[in-house]
Design an enzyme around this catalytic site. Structure first.
Site, mmCIF file in Angstrom:
data_model
loop_
_atom_site.group_PDB
_atom_site.id
_atom_site.type_symbol
_atom_site.label_atom_id
_atom_site.label_comp_id
_atom_site.label_asym_id
_atom_site.label_seq_id
_atom_site.Cartn_x
_atom_site.Cartn_y
_atom_site.Cartn_z
ATOM 1 N N ASN A 148 42.203 8.184 48.249
ATOM 2 C CA ASN A 148 42.676 8.606 49.574
ATOM 3 C C ASN A 148 43.026 10.087 49.604
ATOM 4 O O ASN A 148 43.671 10.557 50.545
ATOM 5 C CB ASN A 148 43.918 7.800 49.959
ATOM 6 C CG ASN A 148 43.625 6.324 50.063
ATOM 7 O OD1 ASN A 148 42.604 5.923 50.596
ATOM 8 N ND2 ASN A 148 44.526 5.504 49.548
ATOM 9 N N HIS A 163 47.130 -3.207 57.454
ATOM 10 C CA HIS A 163 47.418 -3.249 56.028
ATOM 11 C C HIS A 163 48.124 -4.550 55.620
ATOM 12 O O HIS A 163 48.872 -5.144 56.405
ATOM 13 C CB HIS A 163 48.323 -2.073 55.637
ATOM 14 C CG HIS A 163 47.603 -0.779 55.529
ATOM 15 N ND1 HIS A 163 47.889 0.291 56.360
ATOM 16 C CD2 HIS A 163 46.610 -0.359 54.700
ATOM 17 C CE1 HIS A 163 47.100 1.311 56.034
ATOM 18 N NE2 HIS A 163 46.322 0.941 55.041
ATOM 19 N N GLU A 201 46.740 0.433 63.588
ATOM 20 C CA GLU A 201 46.631 1.584 62.707
ATOM 21 C C GLU A 201 45.877 2.690 63.414
ATOM 22 O O GLU A 201 45.078 2.436 64.320
ATOM 23 C CB GLU A 201 45.927 1.197 61.404
ATOM 24 C CG GLU A 201 46.727 0.203 60.591
ATOM 25 C CD GLU A 201 46.110 -0.089 59.231
ATOM 26 O OE1 GLU A 201 45.195 0.651 58.815
ATOM 27 O OE2 GLU A 201 46.557 -1.050 58.591
ATOM 28 N N SER A 250 41.717 1.452 57.255
ATOM 29 C CA SER A 250 41.397 1.882 55.897
ATOM 30 C C SER A 250 40.049 1.399 55.401
ATOM 31 O O SER A 250 39.414 2.072 54.595
ATOM 32 C CB SER A 250 42.491 1.412 54.933
ATOM 33 O OG SER A 250 42.661 0.012 55.014
ATOM 34 N N ASP A 259 50.686 2.477 62.336
ATOM 35 C CA ASP A 259 50.598 2.875 60.928
ATOM 36 C C ASP A 259 49.668 4.085 60.853
ATOM 37 O O ASP A 259 48.472 3.983 61.113
ATOM 38 C CB ASP A 259 50.047 1.709 60.108
ATOM 39 C CG ASP A 259 50.064 1.990 58.615
ATOM 40 O OD1 ASP A 259 49.803 3.142 58.224
ATOM 41 O OD2 ASP A 259 50.304 1.059 57.824
ATOM 42 N N HIS A 271 46.440 6.814 57.296
ATOM 43 C CA HIS A 271 45.169 7.491 57.051
ATOM 44 C C HIS A 271 44.871 8.606 58.057
ATOM 45 O O HIS A 271 43.775 9.171 58.032
ATOM 46 C CB HIS A 271 44.025 6.473 57.041
ATOM 47 C CG HIS A 271 44.125 5.498 55.915
ATOM 48 N ND1 HIS A 271 43.668 5.772 54.643
ATOM 49 C CD2 HIS A 271 44.659 4.250 55.859
ATOM 50 C CE1 HIS A 271 43.894 4.742 53.862
ATOM 51 N NE2 HIS A 271 44.505 3.803 54.572
ATOM 52 N N LYS A 317 48.018 9.813 50.821
ATOM 53 C CA LYS A 317 46.644 10.025 51.277
ATOM 54 C C LYS A 317 46.377 11.534 51.350
ATOM 55 O O LYS A 317 46.268 12.193 50.334
ATOM 56 C CB LYS A 317 46.415 9.343 52.626
ATOM 57 C CG LYS A 317 46.100 7.854 52.535
ATOM 58 C CD LYS A 317 47.243 7.011 52.069
ATOM 59 C CE LYS A 317 46.911 5.533 52.059
ATOM 60 N NZ LYS A 317 48.052 4.721 51.614
#
Length: 300
Positions: A34, A113, A155, A159, A184, A187, A218
């Site tokens: 990441n 996640h 998110e 991911s 979230d 990323h 990340k």
């Protein structure tokens, strides 16, 4: 079945299914980490910083530099307050397990996640998933649970597929239905938005969000995480979030590294341009090799 026999059997089944995990040291070309901006390989001199915090932040483990960084993170993301956790997993676990209660409703994208799913299970709230980025399905659930205390968890960059939610649609649904939005940003923090403030800031959704989680493992190239939201949310987490209360605070050494990396990501221009170029190169190369690429792979 005895416990040792059960463990051996489950490991055997995993191996037979070609899904047995093992630890490896990868010193080759990086196609899997990441470390989006390549900051994890930087070296900093931090010898003068204490190596340990001494305990929980509620006891002996609080100190000026961690509170200073929290204030900087909150200002950077245009939120009232931030609270640092040891990892993104601990942050999601600590947020969902204490804020969401029995009788509450949590609607979550199927691709969130594992830490969010675990936090939901610990919360005793009722959790319902909807198909990935399917906003008709989400709206049907919102209609069904109107009048209840509803949280929606998504998110900013997913991911596994690398795609994004539809900001305009989320904003529209938020204006129509009374729910608490949790994002979230693991990323997208460090890549999207002004000075890497994230997806929520990039699409000017700060007023629509109840809480967001950012991680430092990340783009920022170190480790740790923070929950950002209102001042009262921060106070509530300090008082009720077990993963925060009952754990040793991050060391001053670790926080000093967070601070250095945070300073760096704010100074990088076109931070996501190179990441997107590399992603496009990779996808085109894999297609050229005959590999079928699925998903729409939204921008990071």
């Amino acid at each position: 079945m005895k416990i040792n026999d059960r463990i051996a059997l489950e490991l055997k089944n995993r191996k037979e299914n070609n899904s047995l995990r093992s630890l490896v040291i990868n010193d080759g070309i990086d196609f899997s980490s990441n470390d989006y901006l390549g900051l994890a390989r930087l070296h900093h001199e931090l010898e003068s910083v204490p190596s340990g915090s001494g305990g929980s932040r509620l006891l002996s483990g609080n100190y000026p530099s961690i509170e200073s960084l929290e204030k900087e993170l909150a200002h950077h993301a245009s939120t009232e307050a931030a609270l640092i956790f040891g990892s993104g997993y601990a942050a999601n676990l600590g947020l969902f397990s204490c804020v969401c209660k029995r009788g509450d409703i949590i609607l979550f994208d199927q691709l969130v996640h594992a830490s969010i799913r675990d936090g939901i299970r610990m919360s005793n709230a009722s959790g319902y998933s909807f198909q990935h980025n399917d906003y008709h399905a989400l709206e049907d659930l919102l209609k069904k649970h109107q009048g209840e205390n509803v949280f929606v968890a998504i998110e900013s960059v997913y991911s596994m597929d690398g795609d994004n939610p539809e900001a305009a649609t989320i904003k529209k649904l938020k204006s129509q239905y009374d729910f608490n939005l949790i994002v979230d940003e693991a990323h997208s923090f460090g890549l999207l938005g002004k000075k890497g403030a994230g997806w929520v800031s990039h699409y000017e959704l700060n007023q629509d969000v109840f809480a967001k989680v950012i991680t430092f493992g990340k783009a920022m190239g170190c480790d740790g995480a923070a929950i950002l939201g209102s001042t009262n949310l921060r106070k509530y987490l300090i008082n009720f979030s077990r993963p925060f209360i009952y754990t040793t605070a991050p060391s001053p050494h670790k926080v000093a590294l967070m601070q250095k990396q945070f300073n760096i990501i704010q100074s990088i221009e076109d931070r996501n341009k190179k990441a997107n170029q590399l992603k496009t190169q990779f996808i085109e190369h894999m297609k050229g090799c005959g590999t079928i690429i699925t998903g729409d792979f939204g921008n990071v």
